[in-house]
Design a protein around this motif. Structure first.
Motif, PDB file in Angstrom:
ATOM      1  N   ILE A 199       0.853  -1.181   0.000  1.00 11.92           N
ATOM      2  CA  ILE A 199       0.000   0.000   0.000  1.00 11.92           C
ATOM      3  C   ILE A 199       0.887   1.229   0.000  1.00 11.92           C
ATOM      4  O   ILE A 199       1.805   1.342   0.824  1.00 11.92           O
ATOM      5  CB  ILE A 199      -0.917   0.019   1.241  1.00 11.92           C
ATOM      6  CG1 ILE A 199      -1.925  -1.127   1.163  1.00 11.92           C
ATOM      7  CG2 ILE A 199      -1.655   1.355   1.346  1.00 11.92           C
ATOM      8  CD1 ILE A 199      -2.859  -1.183   2.354  1.00 11.92           C
ATOM      9  N   THR A 230       0.590  -7.069  -5.416  1.00 14.55           N
ATOM     10  CA  THR A 230      -0.363  -5.991  -5.630  1.00 14.55           C
ATOM     11  C   THR A 230       0.214  -4.700  -5.077  1.00 14.55           C
ATOM     12  O   THR A 230       0.995  -4.705  -4.128  1.00 14.55           O
ATOM     13  CB  THR A 230      -1.692  -6.246  -4.898  1.00 14.55           C
ATOM     14  OG1 THR A 230      -1.430  -6.383  -3.494  1.00 14.55           O
ATOM     15  CG2 THR A 230      -2.385  -7.501  -5.393  1.00 14.55           C
ATOM     16  N   GLY A 242      -1.450  -0.935  -4.059  1.00 11.81           N
ATOM     17  CA  GLY A 242      -2.709  -0.201  -4.041  1.00 11.81           C
ATOM     18  C   GLY A 242      -2.708   0.920  -3.039  1.00 11.81           C
ATOM     19  O   GLY A 242      -1.702   1.209  -2.393  1.00 11.81           O
ATOM     20  N   GLN A 243      -3.846   1.564  -2.935  1.00  7.46           N
ATOM     21  CA  GLN A 243      -4.033   2.595  -1.921  1.00  7.46           C
ATOM     22  C   GLN A 243      -4.976   2.026  -0.865  1.00  7.46           C
ATOM     23  O   GLN A 243      -5.523   0.941  -1.045  1.00  7.46           O
ATOM     24  CB  GLN A 243      -4.649   3.854  -2.544  1.00  7.46           C
ATOM     25  CG  GLN A 243      -3.615   4.838  -3.062  1.00  7.46           C
ATOM     26  CD  GLN A 243      -3.252   4.570  -4.501  1.00  7.46           C
ATOM     27  OE1 GLN A 243      -4.088   4.118  -5.262  1.00  7.46           O
ATOM     28  NE2 GLN A 243      -2.016   4.830  -4.871  1.00  7.46           N
ATOM     29  N   LEU A 244      -5.184   2.777   0.191  1.00  9.99           N
ATOM     30  CA  LEU A 244      -6.145   2.335   1.192  1.00  9.99           C
ATOM     31  C   LEU A 244      -7.550   2.359   0.593  1.00  9.99           C
ATOM     32  O   LEU A 244      -7.905   3.255  -0.151  1.00  9.99           O
ATOM     33  CB  LEU A 244      -6.091   3.249   2.417  1.00  9.99           C
ATOM     34  CG  LEU A 244      -4.904   3.033   3.347  1.00  9.99           C
ATOM     35  CD1 LEU A 244      -4.987   4.009   4.506  1.00  9.99           C
ATOM     36  CD2 LEU A 244      -4.828   1.606   3.860  1.00  9.99           C
ATOM     37  N   ASP A 245      -8.326   1.347   0.938  1.00 12.71           N
ATOM     38  CA  ASP A 245      -9.657   1.167   0.385  1.00 12.71           C
ATOM     39  C   ASP A 245     -10.600   2.281   0.880  1.00 12.71           C
ATOM     40  O   ASP A 245     -10.922   2.361   2.059  1.00 12.71           O
ATOM     41  CB  ASP A 245     -10.150  -0.221   0.825  1.00 12.71           C
ATOM     42  CG  ASP A 245     -11.546  -0.511   0.322  1.00 12.71           C
ATOM     43  OD1 ASP A 245     -12.165   0.376  -0.291  1.00 12.71           O
ATOM     44  OD2 ASP A 245     -12.011  -1.639   0.559  1.00 12.71           O
ATOM     45  N   GLU A 246     -11.026   3.148  -0.057  1.00 18.29           N
ATOM     46  CA  GLU A 246     -11.862   4.301   0.307  1.00 18.29           C
ATOM     47  C   GLU A 246     -13.203   3.896   0.915  1.00 18.29           C
ATOM     48  O   GLU A 246     -13.693   4.529   1.846  1.00 18.29           O
ATOM     49  CB  GLU A 246     -12.108   5.193  -0.926  1.00 18.29           C
ATOM     50  CG  GLU A 246     -10.948   6.109  -1.285  1.00 18.29           C
ATOM     51  CD  GLU A 246     -10.562   7.062  -0.156  1.00 18.29           C
ATOM     52  OE1 GLU A 246     -11.454   7.543   0.565  1.00 18.29           O
ATOM     53  OE2 GLU A 246      -9.348   7.305   0.024  1.00 18.29           O
ATOM     54  N   SER A 247     -13.781   2.835   0.383  1.00 16.83           N
ATOM     55  CA  SER A 247     -15.100   2.469   0.901  1.00 16.83           C
ATOM     56  C   SER A 247     -14.971   1.909   2.317  1.00 16.83           C
ATOM     57  O   SER A 247     -15.842   2.137   3.168  1.00 16.83           O
ATOM     58  CB  SER A 247     -15.807   1.475  -0.027  1.00 16.83           C
ATOM     59  OG  SER A 247     -15.021   0.337  -0.206  1.00 16.83           O
ATOM     60  N   ALA A 248     -13.860   1.235   2.587  1.00 18.51           N
ATOM     61  CA  ALA A 248     -13.629   0.753   3.956  1.00 18.51           C
ATOM     62  C   ALA A 248     -13.407   1.943   4.892  1.00 18.51           C
ATOM     63  O   ALA A 248     -13.869   1.949   6.034  1.00 18.51           O
ATOM     64  CB  ALA A 248     -12.434  -0.185   3.998  1.00 18.51           C
ATOM     65  N   LEU A 273      -6.941   0.026   9.346  1.00 20.76           N
ATOM     66  CA  LEU A 273      -6.854  -0.656   8.051  1.00 20.76           C
ATOM     67  C   LEU A 273      -5.448  -1.195   7.801  1.00 20.76           C
ATOM     68  O   LEU A 273      -5.275  -2.296   7.301  1.00 20.76           O
ATOM     69  CB  LEU A 273      -7.210   0.301   6.913  1.00 20.76           C
ATOM     70  CG  LEU A 273      -8.674   0.438   6.534  1.00 20.76           C
ATOM     71  CD1 LEU A 273      -8.785   1.234   5.241  1.00 20.76           C
ATOM     72  CD2 LEU A 273      -9.317  -0.931   6.345  1.00 20.76           C
ATOM     73  N   VAL A 323     -19.123  -3.181   4.066  1.00 21.44           N
ATOM     74  CA  VAL A 323     -17.781  -3.378   3.525  1.00 21.44           C
ATOM     75  C   VAL A 323     -17.038  -4.449   4.332  1.00 21.44           C
ATOM     76  O   VAL A 323     -17.105  -4.479   5.556  1.00 21.44           O
ATOM     77  CB  VAL A 323     -16.999  -2.045   3.572  1.00 21.44           C
ATOM     78  CG1 VAL A 323     -15.627  -2.202   2.949  1.00 21.44           C
ATOM     79  CG2 VAL A 323     -17.776  -0.947   2.862  1.00 21.44           C
TER      80      VAL A 323
END
Ligand SMILES: Nc1ncnc2c1ncn2[C@@H]1O[C@H](COP(=O)(O)OP(=O)(O)OP(=O)(O)O)[C@@H](O)[C@H]1O
Ligand SMILES: [Mg+2]
Lengths: 437, 250
Positions: free
Chosen positions: A346, A374, A376-382, A400, B88
């Protein structure tokens, strides 16, 4: 005089200090020649493409400790796992500290490399194992040439070692800059089980360069759990060269928690020389600032019916850089190999970088190999989900990130280590995670 | 309690809410119905403070305070709760640890000490019993691998733990079997009082048999195009939305 010249020039003086009439003498002499020929690795080498030692090598290191330094236990207690009973092998500026250590010869040897290298009763083990797993690359060779001190651990067969063993290297910063060459040898005989924790800790902001070599031999059905806690000062550089040679049915795991230091390079090598071996390599990296952490792993599957699991998680903030280079070799004879590798990252800053590269060389046809990486960035929806429950942004991020690393943490078998790591993670993220593990 | 006036919201310049007016008073239950894609979840998210949606016009006040600049967590601290249509999954964080963190962060925001561990355990036990949630469930990673119905039940468990002033239930009934629907509705009703309010977003009359609304609104194309009493839900169940669309488009 650059560092390489300084080191090669000091070698004779060093050799004169130590006993020259041994098997190790020849090994050292061969090793210094290799280092002289190869020098420090540069970015031109494939394995060092993303990690430059230039800024580290320009310091004027003192290559031998000039005097013995002492530190008070209370000042460094926090670097120990101190809430459980452990054996401790502790060094200050490369010299053994009997004051901070708790060693044993009672049914097993947890003691010093310097005695093992010189006392006749260890000679057989030294001749059978010393430098038998380490590669002839330049940095391990440099360490071999100067190897004189470190932890020596020999567990005879059928022994379940009740207390974990902590190996801690402190540097006091009494010299303007210090280079250390710790050397650990760990031999675990048939059916024995041991847990080891290793840490390098600098106590000031004076630069320290540690080029460490650890050789681990797990004989038939032996079990070794090894934990590396890397949370050093911003002025400390660690090049960790660890070689693990496993015999049949042995189980070895190394967890590397890389949270700090200026530059950390982990060369972690597993050699499976028997059937039904299990090797586990796991790591959590959380860094920021201009920190650099490079995991360079090798699992060499030589015999059939073995397994390896690699799981590395990385969280990179600010201007930090990460490297994961995971190599798996499956020899033709190594049928029914099961090799798994995952590297998930991340990036929490636009300026952070991760270079991740799996390398698979598979010569057998009946194998199961999987690998995946992978970024990625931190999951916005989470994030929104957690915040909508009243958890502020910073804490939600921390939770997170903690959750992201939890897969690796969950396989840590010593609860006190797990707690310690959770605390370090919370500290790193500047939060108080509202629960204990 | 909640007052929404002429609310317009868009995402990436696409207008989704186009002038919503809604007032919810303490003690009331409002149902919002409407065709797929009409903006119901968006409205719920905007009330809860999802930053992805930009409020381009209008006001949202909660207990007299303008909340449209507040972060989602601040709204939660004031007592807004959203039961997600799609909860979620958060691997690596157990339901229990998540709830402990949520409760203690909310307390911290109010200047209170952490809830003593004993009280926390008691609260968790009480609320999980209310929703007939198995203990084993609470140590699992939040929503990870939960069935559709388990996720929804877990949302209401969280609501029960947090005791919000305004609960927005976005299709909490979808995915629930008949028994679970009764348990969940019963949970919601137990938490109802004259001091709090509920907005129920649903497609079906079924849930409204249990959680009886004082008002039913129809959201279509980003606007509330019709409001009525609970009989409106029956009418919609029978006739669908075509007649409303015709009315609007006429
Ligand atoms: N983040 C987004 N990006 C793009 N479009 C969006 C986004 N969120 C919502 N929309 C669009 O806005 C409209 C309203 O969506 P919303 O989820 O609010 O509908 P809904 O009334 O809840 O529908 P359903 O009954 O199917 O749950 C839809 O057309 C949807 O595709
Ligand atoms: Mg919806």
């Amino acid at each position: 005089m650059d560092l390489k010249e300084k080191l090669t020039a000091s070698f004779l003086a060093f050799e004169n200090q130590v006993d020259t009439d041994t098997y190790v003498h020849d090994v050292r002499n061969e090793a210094i020649k290799i280092f002289e020929e190869k020098g420090f690795p540069t970015k031109k080498e494939e394995a060092w493409k993303y990690t430059s030692l230039n800024s580290v090598l320009k310091e004027d290191y003192s290559v031998f400790p000039k005097k013995e330094n002492a530190i008070e236990y209370n000042d460094v207690k926090k670097y120990f796992i101190h809430d459980i009973d452990t054996f401790n092998v502790v060094f200050i500026d490369g010299k053994y500290s009997s004051h901070l250590s708790q060693t044993t010869h009672d049914g097993l040897d947890v003691c010093l490399m310097s005695s093992a290298l010189t006392k006749p009763k260890y000679r057989l083990i030294i001749e059978n194992y010393f430098n038998k797993a380490a590669t002839k690359d330049s940095l391990p060779s440099l360490n071999t040439a100067f190897s004189s001190e470190g932890a020596y651990i020999h567990i005879p067969k059928n022994k379940l070692v009740q207390k974990p063993i902590q190996i801690i290297y402190f540097s006091t910063g009494n010299e303007a800059a210090t280079m250390l060459q710790p050397r650990n040898l760990i031999v675990v005989d048939e059916n024995s089980h041991v847990q080891i924790i290793e840490r390098h800790q600098s106590l000031t902001d004076n630069p320290v360069l540690t080029n460490s070599v650890t050789e681990i031999f797990t004989n038939k059905r032996a079990i070794v759990d090894y934990y590396k806690i890397q949370n050093d000062n911003q002025s400390a550089t660690l090049i960790d060269n660890t070689f693990i040679k496993q015999k049949q049915e042995s189980v070895a795991s190394v967890h590397t928690f890389a949270f700090g230091g200026k530059l950390v390079r982990n060369n972690l090598n597993f050699y499976q020389t028997g059937e039904r071996i299990e090797s586990t390599l796991k790591g959590v990296t959380i860094i920021g600032d201009k920190q650099h952490v490079d995991h360079n792993t090798l699992v060499h599957h030589i015999e059939p019916n073995c397994e390896s699991h690699q799981d590395y998680k990385g969280i990179f903030g600010e201007n930090s850089t990460g490297v994961f280079n995971g190599k798996i070799i499956v020899e033709k004879e190594a049928q029914k190999t099961n090799a798994f590798q995952a590297n998930n990252n991340i990036l929490i800053s636009d300026k952070a970088t991760i270079n991740t590269k799996p390398q698979l060389e598979i010569f057998a046809d009946d194998v199961k190999c999987s690998h995946g990486c992978t970024i990625g960035q931190l999951d916005e929806s989470a994030m929104f989900y957690m915040r909508s429950r009243g958890i502020p942004e910073k804490e939600a991020k921390a939770l997170l990130m903690y959750a992201f690393s939890n897969n690796v943490l969950s396989s840590v078998k010593i609860p006190e280590i797990k707690q310690r790591i959770t605390k370090i993670i919370a500290n790193k993220l500047g939060v108080n995670i509202g629960f204990d593990l | 309690m909640l007052k929404i006036e002429n609310l317009h919201a868009s995402v990436e310049d696409k207008a989704i809410l186009r002038g919503i007016n809604l007032e919810v008073k303490a003690g009331e239950v409002h149902a919002i119905m409407g065709p797929n894609g009409s903006g119901k979840s968006t409205l719920a998210s905007v009330i809860a403070g999802k930053e992805e949606y930009e409020v381009t016009e209008g006001d949202i006040t909660f207990n007299g305070e303008d909340i449209h600049e507040l972060a989602a967590e601040e709204r939660a601290h004031k007592g807004v709760f959203l039961s997600f249509q799609y909860p979620v999954e958060i691997p690596g964080v157990s339901v229990t640890n998540f709830m402990k963190t949520a409760i203690n962060e909310t307390r911290k925001a109010k200047g209170l000490e952490d809830m003593p561990a004993k009280d926390m355990l008691k609260l968790i036990r009480e609320k999980s019993e209310l929703l007939e949630i198995d203990r084993k469930f609470l140590s699992r990673s939040l929503n990870e691998g939960f069935s559709g119905g388990e996720k929804k039940r877990n949302e209401i468990f969280q609501m029960a733990m947090l005791e919000p002033k305004l609960a927005i239930l976005d299709e909490t009934d979808s995915g629930l079997d008949i028994d679970a629907l009764r348990i969940v509705a019963n949970g919601v009703n137990k938490l109802k009082s004259k001091d709090n309010a509920v907005i129920v977003i649903t497609h079906y009359q079924r849930l409204l048999d249990y959680i009886v609304p004082d008002f039913v609104h129809v959201l279509y194309n980003g606007r509330i195009v019709k409001s009525g009493g609970k009989e409106l839900a029956h009418e919609l169940e029978e006739k669908g939305y075509d007649w409303i669309k015709e009315e609007v488009n006429a």
